[in-house]
Design a protein around this motif. Structure first.
Motif, mmCIF file in Angstrom:
data_model
loop_
_atom_site.group_PDB
_atom_site.id
_atom_site.type_symbol
_atom_site.label_atom_id
_atom_site.label_comp_id
_atom_site.label_asym_id
_atom_site.label_seq_id
_atom_site.Cartn_x
_atom_site.Cartn_y
_atom_site.Cartn_z
ATOM 1 N N SER A 280 -3.029 4.515 -9.626
ATOM 2 C CA SER A 280 -2.499 4.266 -8.325
ATOM 3 C C SER A 280 -3.533 4.550 -7.168
ATOM 4 O O SER A 280 -3.464 4.044 -6.237
ATOM 5 C CB SER A 280 -1.198 5.068 -7.999
ATOM 6 N N LYS B 185 2.358 1.945 -3.608
ATOM 7 C CA LYS B 185 1.292 2.598 -4.462
ATOM 8 C C LYS B 185 0.944 3.738 -4.199
ATOM 9 O O LYS B 185 0.683 4.734 -4.941
ATOM 10 C CB LYS B 185 -0.129 1.358 -4.456
ATOM 11 N N SER C 127 0.605 -1.274 0.167
ATOM 12 C CA SER C 127 -0.103 -0.022 -0.074
ATOM 13 C C SER C 127 0.882 1.313 0.008
ATOM 14 O O SER C 127 0.558 2.130 -0.689
ATOM 15 C CB SER C 127 -1.054 -0.108 1.325
ATOM 16 N N SER D 148 -5.466 1.601 -6.946
ATOM 17 C CA SER D 148 -4.647 0.550 -6.089
ATOM 18 C C SER D 148 -4.730 0.933 -4.559
ATOM 19 O O SER D 148 -4.831 0.045 -3.839
ATOM 20 C CB SER D 148 -3.336 0.275 -6.798
ATOM 21 N N GLY E 158 -4.200 -3.512 -7.607
ATOM 22 C CA GLY E 158 -3.917 -3.435 -6.275
ATOM 23 C C GLY E 158 -4.308 -4.745 -5.673
ATOM 24 O O GLY E 158 -3.748 -5.135 -4.837
ATOM 25 N N MET F 146 -6.275 -1.349 -1.643
ATOM 26 C CA MET F 146 -5.534 -2.129 -0.925
ATOM 27 C C MET F 146 -5.224 -1.923 0.588
ATOM 28 O O MET F 146 -5.354 -2.629 1.518
ATOM 29 C CB MET F 146 -3.823 -1.688 -1.414
#
Length: 419
Positions: A271, A157, A154, A274, A329, A278
């Motif tokens: 991102s 990202k 995490s 993601s 993700g 996440m």
């Protein structure tokens, strides 16, 4: 109820996350800026593919050797050495984009010098991945490996989205050269914080093992473990053919016509998706029906890539990339969790290196494939083709690899929690 913040209660792990954030933030911003600069110079999508090719050649060829070295060395100092070398790359790229250099050097001289530094970065990246992967397992107890893997991914990202977003805006606000100078400062800061982490023991009991024997053991382990082999193969193909990031500058400048700010937003939207998923996975475990969740997430990723390729509306493109990031993700957390739980401590460097050969290097090979396909077929057809290949791969993997399809990590996680 399981503690979703278990890994964050460990001081050194928090320092590690901060160091990783700074590094990835800087690397992501640097990638965005260089992609923009190179395409602005050449107006040739193939030049973007060459950037990927320049990175994959050393990254792929050195991966196994890097894994062997990482397993034989102390991890904190190795991370510091890699970070120091990264700072030299950032400094070099800064100088190459200053007005003094761009006005006195020929375009080809600047371009080839950028490619050379990217090549050096690929060599360096072959060490970064195994070092970071191995260090995570030395910072937290085994019973919370899965939680640490989620937070580490995490953080990666989050840094990616921040770097991509600010990279695009900083190009507009302060220019390419000053943005790269900022990257250099961030990398130096991360280097200083690295030394707040104590040196860690070397868990490999076969120190001094012949290199070829060591490399062979790592490769054999991966190929004998069908769950690891399956998830790496699936992600490799998805990244290879679904790598739209490499030609986003083409879409931003020539298809959607949204400028550097829009370029940053397009990168960031991937991102952001993601990050959202996440963080959700820290509360919603992925241990049950893990394999099926992996397959579904990659299938959704492929669909969203096709949607992006077909879109000519900016907000639709953002939404498609957001969904692709969300799906990616989930698959990323699942892959990292499987690797952390299924890999013996003494082989983490080598297994991570094989992972980088499968997945990490396919990012750069995918960049080359995307750039080449965009030049031959046009950017829209190239992206749609990549998404379609991803869907075909998911269906084939689900049918041919029942070990991955039926994978469930419930027992593995419960076993670790009892230790």
């Amino acid at each position: 109820m399981k503690d979703p913040y278990a890994a964050l209660r460990i001081k050194e792990f928090n320092i590690f996350l901060f160091v990783r954030f700074l590094l990835v933030f800087g690397w992501s911003m640097q990638f965005i800026v260089i992609e923009w600069q190179v395409y602005s110079i050449t107006k040739d999508p193939l030049s973007l593919g060459i950037i990927g090719l320049m990175e994959i050649i050393p990254a792929f060829s050195m991966a196994l050797f890097a894994g062997h070295i990482v397993d034989q060395r102390e991890k904190r100092n190795l991370l510091a050495i890699c970070t120091a070398a990264f700072s030299l790359i950032s400094l070099g790229l800064f100088f190459l984009t200053t007005e003094r250099i761009t006005s006195s050097w020929s375009t080809n001289s600047v371009l080839y010098s950028i490619y050379a530094l990217v090549f050096f970065g690929g060599f360096l990246r072959s060490f970064f991945g195994p070092t970071i992967f191995s260090l995570v397992a030395l910072l937290v107890p085994k019973k919370i490996y899965h939680n640490a893997a989620t937070w580490s991914t995490s953080t990666w990202k989050t840094a990616s989205v921040s770097g991509a977003l600010f990279g695009g805006f900083f190009i507009s606000w302060i220019g390419v050269d000053k943005t790269l100078c900022l990257v250099f400062i961030l990398v130096i800061l991360s280097l200083l914080f690295t030394f707040l982490i104590k040196k860690k023991p070397i868990l490999n009991k076969k120190i001094g093992e012949p290199m070829m024997q060591s490399l062979s053991a790592g490769v054999k382990f991966v190929f004998k473990n069908k769950a690891i082999l399956g998830v790496l193969t699936l992600d490799m193909i998805a990244v290879l053919f679904g790598g739209t990031v490499a030609i986003l500058s083409v879409f931003a400048q020539d298809v959607l016509k949204v400028g550097p700010e829009g370029f940053g937003i397009l990168n960031a939207s991937i991102s952001i998706g993601s990050i959202v998923t996440m963080f959700i996975t820290t509360y919603i475990p992925i241990d049950k029906n893990t394999g099926k969740k992996m397959l579904i997430s990659v299938f959704i990723f492929g669909l969203s890539i096709i949607a992006f390729g077909l879109s000519s509306i900016f907000w639709v493109s953002i939404l498609a990339l957001f969904i692709s990031g969300a799906a990616d993700g989930i698959s990323m957390v699942i892959r990292q969790t499987i690797l952390q739980l299924k890999t013996p401590d003494e082989m983490r460097g080598r297994v991570s290196s094989v992972n980088s050969m499968f997945v990490g290097s396919s990012n750069e090979l995918g960049a080359f494939e995307s750039g080449l396909a965009a030049k031959i077929l046009g950017p829209v057809v190239a992206v749609v083709f990549g998404g379609t290949m991803t869907l075909i791969t998911v269906v084939a993997t689900g049918a041919l690899n029942p070990t991955l399809r039926d994978l469930d990590l419930t027992e593995d996680i419960e076993a670790n929690e009892k230790e």
